[in-house]
Design a protein around this motif. Structure first.
Motif, PDB file in Angstrom:
ATOM      1  N   ALA A 177      61.218  63.562  41.642  1.00  0.00           N
ATOM      2  CA  ALA A 177      60.652  63.031  42.886  1.00  0.00           C
ATOM      3  C   ALA A 177      61.737  62.340  43.694  1.00  0.00           C
ATOM      4  CB  ALA A 177      59.521  62.064  42.579  1.00  0.00           C
ATOM      5  N   TYR A 178      61.864  62.744  44.945  1.00  0.00           N
ATOM      6  CA  TYR A 178      62.861  62.154  45.846  1.00  0.00           C
ATOM      7  C   TYR A 178      62.214  61.156  46.800  1.00  0.00           C
ATOM      8  CZ  TYR A 178      66.499  61.845  49.434  1.00  0.00           C
ATOM      9  OH  TYR A 178      67.434  61.391  50.332  1.00  0.00           O
ATOM     10  N   ARG A 179      61.028  61.482  47.271  1.00  0.00           N
ATOM     11  CA  ARG A 179      60.300  60.552  48.134  1.00  0.00           C
ATOM     12  C   ARG A 179      58.797  60.745  47.920  1.00  0.00           C
ATOM     13  NH1 ARG A 179      57.936  62.296  52.970  1.00  0.00           N
ATOM     14  NH2 ARG A 179      58.244  64.514  53.452  1.00  0.00           N
ATOM     15  N   SER A 180      58.033  59.753  48.341  1.00  0.00           N
ATOM     16  CA  SER A 180      56.585  59.822  48.208  1.00  0.00           C
ATOM     17  C   SER A 180      55.920  59.303  49.475  1.00  0.00           C
ATOM     18  CB  SER A 180      56.103  58.978  47.018  1.00  0.00           C
ATOM     19  OG  SER A 180      56.595  59.480  45.800  1.00  0.00           O
ATOM     20  N   LYS A 181      54.760  59.864  49.764  1.00  0.00           N
ATOM     21  CA  LYS A 181      53.921  59.379  50.859  1.00  0.00           C
ATOM     22  C   LYS A 181      52.642  58.834  50.233  1.00  0.00           C
ATOM     23  CE  LYS A 181      51.389  60.864  54.998  1.00  0.00           C
ATOM     24  NZ  LYS A 181      51.037  62.023  55.872  1.00  0.00           N
ATOM     25  N   ILE A 182      52.325  57.575  50.554  1.00  0.00           N
ATOM     26  CA  ILE A 182      51.203  56.904  49.912  1.00  0.00           C
ATOM     27  C   ILE A 182      50.218  56.402  50.960  1.00  0.00           C
ATOM     28  CG2 ILE A 182      50.513  54.943  48.476  1.00  0.00           C
ATOM     29  CD1 ILE A 182      53.251  55.121  47.129  1.00  0.00           C
ATOM     30  N   GLU A 183      48.950  56.716  50.742  1.00  0.00           N
ATOM     31  CA  GLU A 183      47.869  56.140  51.538  1.00  0.00           C
ATOM     32  C   GLU A 183      47.113  55.154  50.662  1.00  0.00           C
ATOM     33  OE1 GLU A 183      45.390  58.910  53.566  1.00  0.00           O
ATOM     34  OE2 GLU A 183      47.072  60.165  54.227  1.00  0.00           O
ATOM     35  N   PHE A 184      46.874  53.984  51.201  1.00  0.00           N
ATOM     36  CA  PHE A 184      46.410  52.848  50.423  1.00  0.00           C
ATOM     37  C   PHE A 184      45.072  52.367  50.981  1.00  0.00           C
ATOM     38  CE2 PHE A 184      47.813  49.479  47.563  1.00  0.00           C
ATOM     39  CZ  PHE A 184      47.047  48.397  47.952  1.00  0.00           C
ATOM     40  N   SER A 185      44.063  52.264  50.114  1.00  0.00           N
ATOM     41  CA  SER A 185      42.759  51.769  50.554  1.00  0.00           C
ATOM     42  C   SER A 185      42.105  51.016  49.399  1.00  0.00           C
ATOM     43  CB  SER A 185      41.870  52.924  51.038  1.00  0.00           C
ATOM     44  OG  SER A 185      41.653  53.869  50.004  1.00  0.00           O
ATOM     45  N   GLY A 186      40.820  50.706  49.541  1.00  0.00           N
ATOM     46  CA  GLY A 186      40.146  49.969  48.488  1.00  0.00           C
ATOM     47  C   GLY A 186      38.677  50.326  48.400  1.00  0.00           C
ATOM     48  N   ILE A 187      38.116  50.132  47.213  1.00  0.00           N
ATOM     49  CA  ILE A 187      36.685  50.348  46.980  1.00  0.00           C
ATOM     50  C   ILE A 187      36.198  49.244  46.047  1.00  0.00           C
ATOM     51  CG2 ILE A 187      36.771  52.858  47.289  1.00  0.00           C
ATOM     52  CD1 ILE A 187      36.718  53.102  44.211  1.00  0.00           C
ATOM     53  N   ILE A 188      34.895  49.238  45.769  1.00  0.00           N
ATOM     54  CA  ILE A 188      34.367  48.365  44.728  1.00  0.00           C
ATOM     55  C   ILE A 188      33.924  49.236  43.560  1.00  0.00           C
ATOM     56  CG2 ILE A 188      33.669  46.538  46.312  1.00  0.00           C
ATOM     57  CD1 ILE A 188      30.790  47.533  46.014  1.00  0.00           C
ATOM     58  N   ALA A 189      33.987  48.663  42.368  1.00  0.00           N
ATOM     59  CA  ALA A 189      33.674  49.423  41.157  1.00  0.00           C
ATOM     60  C   ALA A 189      32.172  49.651  41.036  1.00  0.00           C
ATOM     61  CB  ALA A 189      34.191  48.675  39.934  1.00  0.00           C
ATOM     62  N   LYS A 190      31.774  50.916  40.921  1.00  0.00           N
ATOM     63  CA  LYS A 190      30.398  51.255  40.599  1.00  0.00           C
ATOM     64  C   LYS A 190      30.242  51.273  39.072  1.00  0.00           C
ATOM     65  CE  LYS A 190      29.430  53.614  44.923  1.00  0.00           C
ATOM     66  NZ  LYS A 190      28.926  54.840  45.594  1.00  0.00           N
ATOM     67  N   PRO A 191      29.010  51.264  38.564  1.00  0.00           N
ATOM     68  CA  PRO A 191      28.810  51.064  37.115  1.00  0.00           C
ATOM     69  C   PRO A 191      29.620  51.985  36.215  1.00  0.00           C
ATOM     70  CG  PRO A 191      26.721  50.868  38.260  1.00  0.00           C
ATOM     71  CD  PRO A 191      27.730  51.287  39.300  1.00  0.00           C
ATOM     72  N   LEU A 197      36.871  51.150  33.201  1.00  0.00           N
ATOM     73  CA  LEU A 197      38.003  50.247  33.396  1.00  0.00           C
ATOM     74  C   LEU A 197      37.782  48.866  32.775  1.00  0.00           C
ATOM     75  CD1 LEU A 197      38.945  51.108  37.101  1.00  0.00           C
ATOM     76  CD2 LEU A 197      40.199  51.723  35.029  1.00  0.00           C
ATOM     77  N   HIS A 198      36.646  48.671  32.101  1.00  0.00           N
ATOM     78  CA  HIS A 198      36.318  47.389  31.468  1.00  0.00           C
ATOM     79  C   HIS A 198      36.349  46.238  32.478  1.00  0.00           C
ATOM     80  CE1 HIS A 198      37.583  48.854  27.161  1.00  0.00           C
ATOM     81  NE2 HIS A 198      36.805  49.720  27.795  1.00  0.00           N
ATOM     82  N   CYS A 199      35.824  46.501  33.665  1.00  0.00           N
ATOM     83  CA  CYS A 199      35.691  45.452  34.664  1.00  0.00           C
ATOM     84  C   CYS A 199      34.221  45.317  35.034  1.00  0.00           C
ATOM     85  CB  CYS A 199      36.562  45.741  35.892  1.00  0.00           C
ATOM     86  SG  CYS A 199      36.116  47.246  36.817  1.00  0.00           S
ATOM     87  N   TYR A 200      33.918  44.532  36.045  1.00  0.00           N
ATOM     88  CA  TYR A 200      32.525  44.297  36.427  1.00  0.00           C
ATOM     89  C   TYR A 200      32.140  45.162  37.619  1.00  0.00           C
ATOM     90  CZ  TYR A 200      32.281  40.272  33.314  1.00  0.00           C
ATOM     91  OH  TYR A 200      32.289  39.467  32.210  1.00  0.00           O
ATOM     92  N   THR A 201      30.894  45.596  37.636  1.00  0.00           N
ATOM     93  CA  THR A 201      30.377  46.307  38.799  1.00  0.00           C
ATOM     94  C   THR A 201      30.551  45.422  40.035  1.00  0.00           C
ATOM     95  OG1 THR A 201      28.746  47.485  37.463  1.00  0.00           O
ATOM     96  CG2 THR A 201      28.330  47.361  39.830  1.00  0.00           C
ATOM     97  N   GLY A 202      31.128  46.000  41.084  1.00  0.00           N
ATOM     98  CA  GLY A 202      31.384  45.236  42.302  1.00  0.00           C
ATOM     99  C   GLY A 202      32.783  44.658  42.388  1.00  0.00           C
ATOM    100  N   ASP A 203      33.563  44.712  41.289  1.00  0.00           N
ATOM    101  CA  ASP A 203      34.955  44.231  41.349  1.00  0.00           C
ATOM    102  C   ASP A 203      35.770  45.093  42.312  1.00  0.00           C
ATOM    103  OD1 ASP A 203      34.543  42.191  39.596  1.00  0.00           O
ATOM    104  OD2 ASP A 203      35.683  43.043  37.932  1.00  0.00           O
ATOM    105  N   PRO A 204      36.746  44.500  43.020  1.00  0.00           N
ATOM    106  CA  PRO A 204      37.582  45.281  43.940  1.00  0.00           C
ATOM    107  C   PRO A 204      38.596  46.141  43.189  1.00  0.00           C
ATOM    108  CG  PRO A 204      38.332  43.010  43.880  1.00  0.00           C
ATOM    109  CD  PRO A 204      37.078  43.066  43.045  1.00  0.00           C
ATOM    110  N   LEU A 205      38.833  47.338  43.712  1.00  0.00           N
ATOM    111  CA  LEU A 205      39.801  48.271  43.130  1.00  0.00           C
ATOM    112  C   LEU A 205      40.687  48.829  44.236  1.00  0.00           C
ATOM    113  CD1 LEU A 205      37.303  50.345  40.931  1.00  0.00           C
ATOM    114  CD2 LEU A 205      38.782  48.489  40.124  1.00  0.00           C
ATOM    115  N   PHE A 206      41.981  48.974  43.933  1.00  0.00           N
ATOM    116  CA  PHE A 206      42.890  49.692  44.824  1.00  0.00           C
ATOM    117  C   PHE A 206      42.673  51.199  44.666  1.00  0.00           C
ATOM    118  CE2 PHE A 206      45.811  45.963  43.915  1.00  0.00           C
ATOM    119  CZ  PHE A 206      45.689  45.394  45.166  1.00  0.00           C
TER     120      PHE A 206
END
Length: 250
Positions: A177-191, A197-206
């Protein structure tokens, strides 16, 4: 606990719990036993346990959440958003223990979205590898990897739970890999994702959508990663010359 010791009981309890955390009896992000359960474990009062928890919190070893309990504190890793290396490679270089669970592997056909991303013909064969990524025994991210099948013959037979995909592509297919293009957003964890991911429903995720390219600007792969916000901080380095992570803007 030693009732004859000159050290206060809460200090003895705090030291014992701290040692358990250091020895990985309680892992980062793991919920500790409740105050009532700790009272039974150490045969001490709730006041003693509460004072021990307060000291552990003050020293940055645990964090307390009203209504949820007391958790071993997670040390968030800082990851450069412009890094061309894979997530596993980055964390391994910073001393983390990394493994992957292969959730699924399959050959599929390029729909209009994948055909455009991978710069291939519509319905051309595409490799799809879905993984659950672990950092120091804690699930940290899911990753869905897509690549043109004709570029990587035998890749599905080579992938395993411990190796880096980037390392495999470099060693077996001589692709870097020489270069990368990244698009970045967020969601909340559904059940379902929260369970994975061993987190809570509604926790923020990248959510990171990543296209990686060779030095000749050929697409290597497209991937979508969903990452726990409580485990990672992403860093963007901006220079005075109008560059982000060394890439010129405009």
């Amino acid at each position: 606990m030693d009732s004859k010791s000159n050290r206060a009981l809460y200090l003895q309890v705090e030291a014992d719990i701290r040692n358990d955390i250091m020895q990985k009896k309680y892992l980062p992000g793991e919920k500790l036993p409740t105050e009532t359960e700790m009272c039974k474990i150490y045969n001490v009062s709730k006041i003693t346990i509460r004072k021990a928890f307060e000291l552990l919190t003050k020293n940055g070893l645990v964090e307390r959440s009203r209504g949820r309990g007391t958790f071993v504190k997670l040390n968030k890793e800082k990851v450069s958003l412009g890094a061309t290396q894979g997530f596993n490679q980055f964390l391994e270089k910073t001393g983390h223990s990394i493994k992957n669970n292969i959730l699924s592997t399959k050959l599929t056909k390029a729909d209009p979205f994948l055909a455009e991303k991978l710069q291939i013909q519509l319905e051309a064969p595409v490799i799809n590898i879905q993984r659950l990524m672990w950092d120091d025994e804690v699930p940290i991210a899911t990753d869905s990897f897509f690549a043109a099948a004709e570029n990587y013959p035998g890749l599905l037979d080579e992938i395993n739970s411990f190796g880096s995909l980037y390392d495999l592509l470099e060693k077996k297919y001589k692709v870097t890999a020489y270069r990368s293009k990244i698009e970045f957003s967020g969601i909340i964890a559904k059940p379902e994702l929260a369970d994975l991911l061993h987190c809570y429903t509604g926790d923020p995720l990248f959510v990171l959508d990543k296209l990686s390219y060779t030095k000749n600007d050929e697409v290597i792969h497209f991937s979508t990663s969903t990452i726990r916000c409580d485990r990672v901080n992403y860093v963007i380095n901006v220079s005075g010359q109008g560059k982000i992570n060394g890439i010129e803007l405009g």
